[in-house]
Write an enzyme that holds these catalytic residues in place. Structure first.
Site, PDB file in Angstrom:
ATOM      1  N   GLU A 174       0.804  -1.234   0.000  1.00  0.00           N
ATOM      2  CA  GLU A 174       0.000   0.000   0.000  1.00  0.00           C
ATOM      3  C   GLU A 174       0.835   1.282   0.000  1.00  0.00           C
ATOM      4  O   GLU A 174       0.896   1.992   1.004  1.00  0.00           O
ATOM      5  CB  GLU A 174      -0.993   0.011   1.170  1.00  0.00           C
ATOM      6  N   GLU A 188      -4.992  -8.560   0.182  1.00  0.00           N
ATOM      7  CA  GLU A 188      -5.779  -8.325   1.399  1.00  0.00           C
ATOM      8  C   GLU A 188      -7.235  -8.127   1.027  1.00  0.00           C
ATOM      9  O   GLU A 188      -7.538  -7.510  -0.004  1.00  0.00           O
ATOM     10  CB  GLU A 188      -5.336  -7.057   2.155  1.00  0.00           C
TER      11      GLU A 188
HETATM   12  C1  GBH Z   1      -4.686  -2.105   4.940  1.00  0.00           C
HETATM   13  O1  GBH Z   1      -4.860  -0.756   4.917  1.00  0.00           O
HETATM   14  C2  GBH Z   1      -3.337  -2.364   5.527  1.00  0.00           C
HETATM   15  O2  GBH Z   1      -2.465  -2.935   4.578  1.00  0.00           O
HETATM   16  C3  GBH Z   1      -3.378  -3.166   6.767  1.00  0.00           C
HETATM   17  O3  GBH Z   1      -2.164  -3.037   7.420  1.00  0.00           O
HETATM   18  C4  GBH Z   1      -4.572  -2.722   7.590  1.00  0.00           C
HETATM   19  O4  GBH Z   1      -4.571  -3.253   8.870  1.00  0.00           O
HETATM   20  C5  GBH Z   1      -5.806  -3.158   6.847  1.00  0.00           C
HETATM   21  O5  GBH Z   1      -5.780  -2.717   5.525  1.00  0.00           O
HETATM   22  C6  GBH Z   1      -7.120  -2.748   7.505  1.00  0.00           C
HETATM   23  O6  GBH Z   1      -7.278  -1.387   7.574  1.00  0.00           O
HETATM   24  O7  GBH Z   1      -8.659   6.635   2.045  1.00  0.00           O
HETATM   25  O8  GBH Z   1     -11.043   6.373   2.416  1.00  0.00           O
HETATM   26  O9  GBH Z   1      -9.615   4.448   2.400  1.00  0.00           O
HETATM   27  C7  GBH Z   1      -6.201  -0.414   4.799  1.00  0.00           C
HETATM   28  C8  GBH Z   1      -6.471   0.672   3.904  1.00  0.00           C
HETATM   29  C9  GBH Z   1      -6.178   2.887   3.665  1.00  0.00           C
HETATM   30  C10 GBH Z   1      -7.924   2.037   5.094  1.00  0.00           C
HETATM   31  C11 GBH Z   1      -6.456   4.245   4.184  1.00  0.00           C
HETATM   32  C12 GBH Z   1      -8.187   3.382   5.582  1.00  0.00           C
HETATM   33  C13 GBH Z   1      -8.168   5.626   4.953  1.00  0.00           C
HETATM   34  C14 GBH Z   1      -9.503   6.045   4.460  1.00  0.00           C
HETATM   35  N1  GBH Z   1      -6.578   1.886   4.617  1.00  0.00           N
HETATM   36  N2  GBH Z   1      -7.852   4.302   4.536  1.00  0.00           N
HETATM   37  S1  GBH Z   1      -9.702   5.889   2.738  1.00  0.00           S
END
Ligand code: GBH
Length: 463
Positions: free
Chosen positions: A168, A369
């Site tokens: 990511e 994932e």
């Molecule tokens: C992944 O990130 C990670 O790889 C992992 O470590 C984490 O624990 C898992 O997923 C669960 O969260 O921009 O609207 O999506 C998750 C993706 C990206 C979710 C940033 C939250 C912020 C809001 N994340 N996102 S948004």
């Protein structure tokens, strides 16, 4: 169970974790400090001031954890390697004891019939590189990453055949190097956060993104040079997925154009070897600074493409004027999973790999994932009834099966997560596991969804 809900032969049923989120042992056996140690140790950054100091204590309990994976019929485990365990100072002298941990883990997995898939960077950068170079703002960090990646492939390559370079890009760059609010639907926004907790101007942010994809490309080359012939490598990116409102050719074309644009700085440049013109034009064409040679490195050929799939980035409709699509706002009443950002639409699991195939001609795809958090509790009878996660998995894997049945080349699925763990700035509040973890006693309890996964993996089918 009818045969038409099965996945292709050899499909991998995996579970995933990441080093900082599960290992604990943050200062044991010569490990160096990571930027996440520093960030979490700073009061106010993490909900409840939780830290990953102990986390799931996976560093000491990995045998029990591998046995649990085996008990749910997982055939693959995606774990990440903590760079500061291997190179406490970021580069230079390797720490043998740190490498030994992963060597023991890999042996345990192989003995259990579980294939190891290693992620090299899941955000826990050695603090030394942050201090010395400003982290990914510098090309030196990309270079150091390649050195570390090649070393790991050389030392573990006899037993680990699959590597993901970086997890990511989107999350650690956009969350760690700027202060930003992102829309979460219904006109609401949430503030992202994460190590190293900087707030860089846009031009420097683009340079950070560029060095991250450059680090990926250099690492691909280093892994090929360091590992044995046949070593397979790709990335694991949180793909921004545009979903067509209607499944007609014009809507699908619009969704593909929107998807390509939304991934410009990461997937698009890694698979095409060029930044889209619109991306370069945004800052007046002045950033990022790069060379053609770097672009070739960034687009080094891969064996597979890995994507984390949680939610749609947006819905789109076609329009006549450029760029040929329009984003549709996500309605306030759109269903969500427990995490505030988690807009629910199982069809994203169909469109994500299909777009990879149709836009970039991907021939091997892993879902690195997918999963959701839920308000899990241990009931009086000792069980954990995560009915919403069962609903989520059946729906998402149903859409993934639909894609494979149409010939989209998906070779495996990794559920996030093997266990509840440290959910970054949300601390231990958001539980994503198939296995419930009591963070006081560290007892592990398989949830209802673990039983669902066990049966789906056993039958290689949606159940
Ligand atoms: C992944 O990130 C990670 O790889 C992992 O470590 C984490 O624990 C898992 O997923 C669960 O969260 O921009 O609207 O999506 C998750 C993706 C990206 C979710 C940033 C939250 C912020 C809001 N994340 N996102 S948004």
């Amino acid at each position: 169970m009818t045969a038409d809900r099965t996945f292709p032969d050899g499909f991998h049923w995996g579970v995933a974790t990441a080093s900082y989120q599960v290992e604990g042992a943050w200062d044991e056996d010569g490990k160096g400090v990571s930027i996440w140690d520093t960030y979490a140790h700073t009061p106010g950054n993490i909900r409840n001031d939780d830290t990953g100091d102990v986390a799931n204590d996976h560093y000491h309990r990995y045998r029990e954890d591998v046995a649990l994976m085996r008990s749910i019929n997982a055939t693959a485990y995606r774990f990440s390697i903590a760079w500061p365990r291997i190179f406490p100072d970021g580069a230079g002298e390797p720490n043998v004891k740190g490498l030994d941990f992963y060597s023991r883990l890999v042996d345990e997995l192989l003995a259990a019939g579980i294939e190891p898939f290693a992620t090299l960077y899941h955000w826990d950068l050695p603090q030394a590189l942050q201090d010395r170079y400003g982290g990914w703002l510098s090309r030196d960090t990309a270079q150091a990453f390649a050195g570390y990646a090649g070393f790991v492939a050389e030392r573990l390559g006899d037993r680990v055949g699959h590597y993901f370079t970086i997890n990511e890009f989107t999350s650690f760059v956009e969350g760690g190097y700027q202060v930003i609010e992102v829309p979460v639907g219904g006109g609401k926004a949430m503030r992202l956060g994460g190590a190293p907790g900087l707030d860089l101007p846009p031009a420097e942010l683009k340079q950070v993104r560029h060095h991250a994809v450059l680090g990926h490309g250099l690492a691909v080359q280093a892994i090929r040079a360091g590992g044995p012939a046949g070593t397979k490598v790709g990335f694991a990116e949180n793909m921004a997925v545009a979903v067509p409102v209607i499944d007609t050719p014009d809507h699908v074309r619009a969704a593909e154009a929107a998807t390509r644009a939304a991934n410009a700085g990461f997937i698009t440049v890694m698979l095409e070897g060029r930044y889209p013109d619109e991306y370069l034009a945004e800052a007046g064409g002045t950033t990022p600074t790069f060379t053609d040679d770097e672009l070739r490195t960034i687009a080094s050929p891969l064996d597979f493409v890995g994507i984390n799939v949680y939610k749609p980035r947006c819905y789109v409709e076609p329009v006549d004027e450029p760029p040929g699509y329009r984003e549709v706002p996500i309605n306030a009443s759109h269903p969500k999973m427990q995490s505030s950002w988690h807009v629910l639409d199982p069809e994203v699991m169909y469109w994500a790999p299909r777009h990879l195939q149709s836009i970039w001609g991907a021939t091997s795809i892993y879902i690195t994932e997918n999963g959701c958090s839920a308000s899990d509790v241990v009931a009086e009878d000792g069980r954990v009834y995560d009915s919403d996660r069962v609903m989520f998995l059946r729906a998402f894997l149903g859409q993934l099966q639909r894609a494979t049945s149409e010939g989209v080349p998906v070779d495996g699925y990794f559920l996030w997560s093997a266990q509840d763990n440290f959910e970054w700035i949300e601390g231990y509040g958001n539980r994503f596991g198939l296995i419930y973890v009591d963070f006081d006693t560290l007892d592990r309890t398989p949830k209802l969804s673990a039983g669902w996964f066990r049966e789906a993996a056993r039958r290689n089918a949606v159940v």
